[in-house]
Design an enzyme around this catalytic site. Structure first.
Site: not given
Length: 408
Positions: A73, A157, A191, A211-213, A249, A342
């Site tokens: 996002t 998606n 995706q 995206s990681s998740h 950071t 989402c």
């Protein structure tokens, strides 16, 4: 306890133990700020750069093209922010840069574009064909002399439809050469990355969100891939991390977990894909045997991996609302969603399907089935059995309530 079955991989994947371990180790051992000059900082920096290199290799990008973010996002918003900044510094007619986007983008692009439209920018949304795929000709036809940004997602998606991003890139470049204006082409590749063949350089885009998740990595970490030399300006300033492209950071532990999940998924990519195709074939055969189930699009076949991701499938069971299906299946131990998690429950929940010509009544009954590398044949069979058992009764009830309320 009930043996639960997870068929909602497109909204989030179960965390891989290796990714959790990598994140934990990194967060414990390498707590230094990667920007600090002392040994703790240098160790954290080394870990961060190792993760960046690993992700870059998997995406066929250069390490300096990987900009870590809090997720896809934010990665999508970085591109929108860059467009906004580029147009603010210009004056007159040029200031109102033109955006061309597909009508099936994720909400994290659709919503900011709607906002920019309200602010006076011209946004052209290009609808897909009935098969859910946007034609490169339609994208090319939408381009104007003022176009500065084009977005086309790689895999939708909700429908799993694979978009012709590479072909569109060629058309956009041709247009940019003719008009002499730099056009930024962005793809939301969430995706696709780690699930299907993905080469950032071969796609020919300026940027891509990942995206990681969605891969079994930790939440709260993703990346924007930005091509060397692409028109990109950052809207957010601060400490100037990520080569000045995304301040804040860095999330060293998240990056380590992300890299671990990427390495596992990429190594097994072909095997996972072959399994997904077999499971999808079984799923499609089983669904076609249940009366009242519509597959979207109708002609979808498991072998058609050129045009669809085998990991995502949408079906409708009119006149049963998708939400009723999701809740009923949840009671029986199956986790699925109505389209994108989402925006489930939002008013535009049927936007994607309606864009490809599905009527609102049918689209309201959408159920998204999404599988992953750990999904089994038994799980698919259990699901088919459960669905076959509820379709009849639910259709009867929904039919009666529609008659009562006069809804067609």
């Amino acid at each position: 306890a009930m043996n639960r079955i997870y068929l909602d991989w497109a909204s989030s994947a179960p965390l891989l133990p290796q990714a959790a371990e990598a994140q934990k180790q990194s967060a414990y051992r390498l707590f230094g700020n990667p920007s600090s000059l002392h040994a703790y900082g240098r160790e954290a920096r080394a870990e961060l750069e190792a993760a960046r290199t690993q992700i870059a290799r998997a995406a066929d990008a250069h390490p300096d093209e990987v900009v870590f973010s809090s997720g896809a996002t934010e990665a999508n918003h970085l591109v929108v922010g860059s467009f906004f900044k580029r147009t603010l510094v210009k004056s007159g007619a040029q200031r109102r840069g033109h955006i061309v986007a597909s009508a099936i983008e994720h909400a994290s692009l659709q919503e900011p574009f709607s906002l920019l439209h309200k602010m006076g920018y011209t946004v052209t949304f290009v609808r897909p064909e009935a098969d859910g795929i946007v034609s490169p000709d339609r994208i090319a036809a939408a381009l104007s002399d003022h176009t500065l940004l084009v977005t086309l997602m790689l895999i939708n998606n909700e429908t799993g439809a694979r978009q012709p991003v590479r072909e569109c890139a060629a058309r956009v470049r041709e247009h940019a050469r003719r008009t002499g204006r730099a056009v930024h082409l962005h793809t939301d590749a969430v995706q696709a990355f780690g699930k299907l063949w993905f080469s950032f350089h071969e796609l020919g885009v300026d940027s891509a969100a990942i995206s990681s998740h969605k891969l079994g990595g930790p939440r709260g970490i993703g990346a924007l891939l930005v091509r060397r030399g692409a028109p990109y300006e950052t809207l957010f300033s601060g400490g100037g991390q990520e080569q000045g492209r995304r301040s804040g950071t860095e999330n060293t532990g998240g990056a380590a977990g992300f890299a671990a999940s990427v390495s596992i998924r990429v190594q097994a990519l072909d095997a996972n894909l072959a399994t997904a195709e077999r499971l999808l074939e079984r799923l499609l055969d089983g669904l076609r045997a249940i009366e009242g189930v519509l597959i979207i699009p109708e002609g979808r076949s498991a072998a058609d991996t050129e045009r669809y991701s085998p990991y995502i499938l949408t079906v409708c069971i009119p006149p049963v609302p998708g939400e009723v299906l999701v809740r009923t299946l949840d009671d029986q131990g199956f986790a699925l969603s109505t389209g994108s998690a989402c925006h489930s429950g939002k008013k535009d929940a049927t936007r994607i399907l309606e864009a490809q010509g599905v009527t609102k009544t049918i689209a309201r009954g959408a159920l998204r089935i999404s599988i992953g590398p750990e999904t089994t044949v038994e799980e698919i069979d259990h699901f088919l059995g459960a669905l076959a058992g509820i379709v009849g009764p639910l259709t009867k009830i929904a039919g009666k309530s529609n008659v009562r309320s006069g809804r067609k």
